[in-house]
Scaffold this motif. Structure first.
Motif: not given
Ligand SMILES: [Zn+2]
Length: 57
Positions: A22, A24-25, A27, A42, A45
């Protein structure tokens, strides 16, 4: 095994597992290669991202 009565099973052999990350985070998530043309959501998140551009080597 020379049993070939199920051509659909044969087609599944080209599917591999791909690990994506991911953006964004961070993961990591495992998807199948036939899901690469779809957005992945994801599990951490909830962000939807493009697996093609977020593959883990
Ligand atoms: Zn994420």
């Amino acid at each position: 095994m020379t049993d070939q009565h199920c051509p659909g099973f044969e087609a599944n052999k080209s599917i591999t597992e791909v690990t994506v990350k991911c953006p964004e985070c961070g993961q990591k998530k495992e998807i199948f290669s036939d899901e690469m043309d779809k957005k992945v959501t994801c599990s951490s998140c909830g962000k939807a991202f493009d697996p093609m551009q977020n593959k883990v080597e």
